[in-house]
Design a protein around this motif. Structure first.
Motif, PDB file in Angstrom:
ATOM      1  N   VAL A  12      -7.503  -1.829  -6.345  1.00  0.00           N
ATOM      2  CA  VAL A  12      -6.126  -1.642  -5.890  1.00  0.00           C
ATOM      3  C   VAL A  12      -6.040  -1.935  -4.397  1.00  0.00           C
ATOM      4  CG1 VAL A  12      -4.325   0.089  -5.477  1.00  0.00           C
ATOM      5  CG2 VAL A  12      -5.441  -0.041  -7.698  1.00  0.00           C
ATOM      6  N   SER A  13      -6.982  -1.420  -3.627  1.00  0.00           N
ATOM      7  CA  SER A  13      -6.988  -1.664  -2.184  1.00  0.00           C
ATOM      8  C   SER A  13      -7.111  -3.144  -1.870  1.00  0.00           C
ATOM      9  CB  SER A  13      -8.133  -0.900  -1.514  1.00  0.00           C
ATOM     10  OG  SER A  13      -7.906   0.477  -1.607  1.00  0.00           O
ATOM     11  N   ILE A  14      -7.988  -3.831  -2.576  1.00  0.00           N
ATOM     12  CA  ILE A  14      -8.168  -5.264  -2.337  1.00  0.00           C
ATOM     13  C   ILE A  14      -6.892  -6.015  -2.691  1.00  0.00           C
ATOM     14  CG2 ILE A  14      -9.398  -7.326  -3.132  1.00  0.00           C
ATOM     15  CD1 ILE A  14     -11.897  -5.484  -3.373  1.00  0.00           C
ATOM     16  N   GLY A  15      -6.295  -5.686  -3.817  1.00  0.00           N
ATOM     17  CA  GLY A  15      -5.046  -6.344  -4.221  1.00  0.00           C
ATOM     18  C   GLY A  15      -3.934  -6.124  -3.220  1.00  0.00           C
ATOM     19  N   LEU A  16      -3.800  -4.900  -2.756  1.00  0.00           N
ATOM     20  CA  LEU A  16      -2.766  -4.593  -1.769  1.00  0.00           C
ATOM     21  C   LEU A  16      -3.052  -5.284  -0.443  1.00  0.00           C
ATOM     22  CD1 LEU A  16      -2.256  -0.826  -2.559  1.00  0.00           C
ATOM     23  CD2 LEU A  16      -0.703  -2.705  -3.091  1.00  0.00           C
ATOM     24  N   LEU A  17      -4.320  -5.341  -0.093  1.00  0.00           N
ATOM     25  CA  LEU A  17      -4.701  -6.030   1.139  1.00  0.00           C
ATOM     26  C   LEU A  17      -4.306  -7.497   1.085  1.00  0.00           C
ATOM     27  CD1 LEU A  17      -6.250  -6.374   3.793  1.00  0.00           C
ATOM     28  CD2 LEU A  17      -8.312  -6.633   2.436  1.00  0.00           C
ATOM     29  N   VAL A  18      -4.563  -8.142  -0.041  1.00  0.00           N
ATOM     30  CA  VAL A  18      -4.230  -9.561  -0.167  1.00  0.00           C
ATOM     31  C   VAL A  18      -2.725  -9.771  -0.029  1.00  0.00           C
ATOM     32  CG1 VAL A  18      -4.186 -11.506  -1.775  1.00  0.00           C
ATOM     33  CG2 VAL A  18      -6.269 -10.165  -1.508  1.00  0.00           C
ATOM     34  N   VAL A  19      -1.937  -8.943  -0.704  1.00  0.00           N
ATOM     35  CA  VAL A  19      -0.483  -9.091  -0.622  1.00  0.00           C
ATOM     36  C   VAL A  19       0.009  -8.795   0.786  1.00  0.00           C
ATOM     37  CG1 VAL A  19       1.717  -8.186  -1.465  1.00  0.00           C
ATOM     38  CG2 VAL A  19      -0.132  -8.600  -3.061  1.00  0.00           C
ATOM     39  N   LEU A  20      -0.477  -7.709   1.370  1.00  0.00           N
ATOM     40  CA  LEU A  20      -0.048  -7.352   2.723  1.00  0.00           C
ATOM     41  C   LEU A  20      -0.450  -8.428   3.718  1.00  0.00           C
ATOM     42  CD1 LEU A  20      -1.066  -4.172   4.738  1.00  0.00           C
ATOM     43  CD2 LEU A  20       1.000  -5.582   4.903  1.00  0.00           C
ATOM     44  N   LEU A  41      -4.513  -2.482   7.052  1.00  0.00           N
ATOM     45  CA  LEU A  41      -4.586  -1.843   5.741  1.00  0.00           C
ATOM     46  C   LEU A  41      -4.638  -0.324   5.838  1.00  0.00           C
ATOM     47  CD1 LEU A  41      -4.716  -2.188   2.696  1.00  0.00           C
ATOM     48  CD2 LEU A  41      -7.204  -2.352   2.904  1.00  0.00           C
ATOM     49  N   GLY A  42      -5.465   0.213   6.709  1.00  0.00           N
ATOM     50  CA  GLY A  42      -5.574   1.667   6.840  1.00  0.00           C
ATOM     51  C   GLY A  42      -4.287   2.325   7.298  1.00  0.00           C
ATOM     52  N   ALA A  43      -3.491   1.598   8.056  1.00  0.00           N
ATOM     53  CA  ALA A  43      -2.256   2.156   8.623  1.00  0.00           C
ATOM     54  C   ALA A  43      -1.104   2.200   7.634  1.00  0.00           C
ATOM     55  CB  ALA A  43      -1.853   1.351   9.856  1.00  0.00           C
ATOM     56  N   ILE A  44      -1.295   1.703   6.423  1.00  0.00           N
ATOM     57  CA  ILE A  44      -0.206   1.756   5.440  1.00  0.00           C
ATOM     58  C   ILE A  44      -0.578   2.551   4.194  1.00  0.00           C
ATOM     59  CG2 ILE A  44       0.786  -0.421   6.214  1.00  0.00           C
ATOM     60  CD1 ILE A  44      -0.312  -1.599   3.512  1.00  0.00           C
ATOM     61  N   GLN A  45      -1.809   3.025   4.109  1.00  0.00           N
ATOM     62  CA  GLN A  45      -2.242   3.743   2.918  1.00  0.00           C
ATOM     63  C   GLN A  45      -2.058   5.245   3.057  1.00  0.00           C
ATOM     64  OE1 GLN A  45      -6.299   2.281   2.541  1.00  0.00           O
ATOM     65  NE2 GLN A  45      -5.655   1.032   0.821  1.00  0.00           N
ATOM     66  N   GLY A  46      -1.573   5.869   2.005  1.00  0.00           N
ATOM     67  CA  GLY A  46      -1.473   7.316   1.947  1.00  0.00           C
ATOM     68  C   GLY A  46      -0.196   7.881   2.535  1.00  0.00           C
ATOM     69  N   ALA A  47      -0.020   9.173   2.320  1.00  0.00           N
ATOM     70  CA  ALA A  47       1.184   9.851   2.776  1.00  0.00           C
ATOM     71  C   ALA A  47       1.212  10.027   4.291  1.00  0.00           C
ATOM     72  CB  ALA A  47       1.294  11.218   2.101  1.00  0.00           C
ATOM     73  N   ARG A  48       0.052  10.150   4.906  1.00  0.00           N
ATOM     74  CA  ARG A  48      -0.044  10.307   6.371  1.00  0.00           C
ATOM     75  C   ARG A  48      -1.112   9.366   6.917  1.00  0.00           C
ATOM     76  NH1 ARG A  48      -0.103  16.765   7.294  1.00  0.00           N
ATOM     77  NH2 ARG A  48       1.693  17.236   6.001  1.00  0.00           N
ATOM     78  N   PRO A  49      -0.799   8.091   6.959  1.00  0.00           N
ATOM     79  CA  PRO A  49      -1.808   7.142   7.441  1.00  0.00           C
ATOM     80  C   PRO A  49      -2.053   7.312   8.944  1.00  0.00           C
ATOM     81  CG  PRO A  49       0.271   6.019   7.159  1.00  0.00           C
ATOM     82  CD  PRO A  49       0.455   7.422   6.628  1.00  0.00           C
ATOM     83  N   PRO A  50      -3.224   6.913   9.389  1.00  0.00           N
ATOM     84  CA  PRO A  50      -3.495   6.987  10.833  1.00  0.00           C
ATOM     85  C   PRO A  50      -2.636   5.973  11.582  1.00  0.00           C
ATOM     86  CG  PRO A  50      -5.248   5.821   9.716  1.00  0.00           C
ATOM     87  CD  PRO A  50      -4.338   6.370   8.643  1.00  0.00           C
ATOM     88  N   ALA A  51      -2.542   6.158  12.877  1.00  0.00           N
ATOM     89  CA  ALA A  51      -1.794   5.209  13.703  1.00  0.00           C
ATOM     90  C   ALA A  51      -2.442   3.833  13.591  1.00  0.00           C
ATOM     91  CB  ALA A  51      -1.810   5.677  15.154  1.00  0.00           C
ATOM     92  N   PRO A  52      -1.635   2.785  13.687  1.00  0.00           N
ATOM     93  CA  PRO A  52      -2.213   1.441  13.629  1.00  0.00           C
ATOM     94  C   PRO A  52      -3.119   1.198  14.830  1.00  0.00           C
ATOM     95  CG  PRO A  52       0.120   1.332  14.170  1.00  0.00           C
ATOM     96  CD  PRO A  52      -0.185   2.758  13.856  1.00  0.00           C
ATOM     97  N   SER A  76       4.796  -6.189  -5.017  1.00  0.00           N
ATOM     98  CA  SER A  76       4.968  -5.009  -5.859  1.00  0.00           C
ATOM     99  C   SER A  76       4.193  -3.840  -5.250  1.00  0.00           C
ATOM    100  CB  SER A  76       4.476  -5.297  -7.275  1.00  0.00           C
ATOM    101  OG  SER A  76       3.122  -5.706  -7.242  1.00  0.00           O
ATOM    102  N   PHE A  77       4.383  -3.643  -3.935  1.00  0.00           N
ATOM    103  CA  PHE A  77       3.745  -2.526  -3.249  1.00  0.00           C
ATOM    104  C   PHE A  77       4.210  -1.206  -3.840  1.00  0.00           C
ATOM    105  CE2 PHE A  77       3.762  -5.350   0.623  1.00  0.00           C
ATOM    106  CZ  PHE A  77       2.389  -5.426   0.758  1.00  0.00           C
ATOM    107  N   PRO A  78       3.337  -0.199  -3.860  1.00  0.00           N
ATOM    108  CA  PRO A  78       3.808   1.147  -4.181  1.00  0.00           C
ATOM    109  C   PRO A  78       4.794   1.579  -3.094  1.00  0.00           C
ATOM    110  CG  PRO A  78       1.409   1.025  -4.297  1.00  0.00           C
ATOM    111  CD  PRO A  78       1.883  -0.265  -3.709  1.00  0.00           C
ATOM    112  N   ALA A  79       5.732   2.430  -3.450  1.00  0.00           N
ATOM    113  CA  ALA A  79       6.795   2.845  -2.534  1.00  0.00           C
ATOM    114  C   ALA A  79       6.258   3.396  -1.211  1.00  0.00           C
ATOM    115  CB  ALA A  79       7.696   3.882  -3.206  1.00  0.00           C
ATOM    116  N   GLN A  80       5.194   4.188  -1.260  1.00  0.00           N
ATOM    117  CA  GLN A  80       4.652   4.780  -0.033  1.00  0.00           C
ATOM    118  C   GLN A  80       4.118   3.698   0.909  1.00  0.00           C
ATOM    119  OE1 GLN A  80       4.705   8.225   0.825  1.00  0.00           O
ATOM    120  NE2 GLN A  80       4.330   7.246   2.774  1.00  0.00           N
ATOM    121  N   MET A  81       3.480   2.672   0.359  1.00  0.00           N
ATOM    122  CA  MET A  81       2.948   1.596   1.203  1.00  0.00           C
ATOM    123  C   MET A  81       4.087   0.781   1.813  1.00  0.00           C
ATOM    124  SD  MET A  81      -0.526   0.350  -0.648  1.00  0.00           S
ATOM    125  CE  MET A  81      -1.219  -0.396   0.832  1.00  0.00           C
TER     126      MET A  81
END
Length: 109
Positions: A12-20, A41-52, A76-81
């Motif tokens: 999932v992470s790899i797929g999202l990375l490619v699209v992003l 990638l790290g700055a868009i994952q999860g409910a509270r991602p770290p600062a970019p 087709s990103f998940p809403a949170q991303m």
């Protein structure tokens, strides 16, 4: 079972990375580079991602907004991303996207 969860999460992470990553501009002509947004990638994952990171912000500041918009609308990103991705320009100090409408999305002020 735990191993398959890790594999699924990695895929999932790899797929999202490619699209992003496809939203990044690689030339003045607006061609999207599929690897340029990897640092974000790290700055868009999860409910509270770290600062970019600084590297992510450098990319975000150079991305062509129309290229970014086209990829965002066709993904087709998940809403949170999506929510986190829309926040990146603001977090990185890019002001020219304030209120920019991209289909059903609007970049925050």
């Amino acid at each position: 079972m735990a191993g398959s969860k890790h594999i699924a999460a990695a895929l999932v992470s790899i797929g999202l990375l490619v699209v992003l990553a496809m939203v990044a501009k690689s030339s003045a002509a607006g061609v999207c580079n599929p690897n340029a947004l990897y640092p974000c990638l790290g700055a868009i994952q999860g409910a509270r991602p770290p600062a970019p990171t600084r590297q992510c912000c450098n990319v975000v500041k150079s991305v062509d907004k129309n290229c970014m918009c086209n990829q965002l609308k066709s993904s087709s990103f998940p809403a949170q991303m999506v929510k986190n991705g829309l926040q990146l320009p603001k977090k990185c100090g890019r002001t020219d996207l304030r209120g920019f409408r991209c289909g059903r999305y609007t970049f925050p002020y």
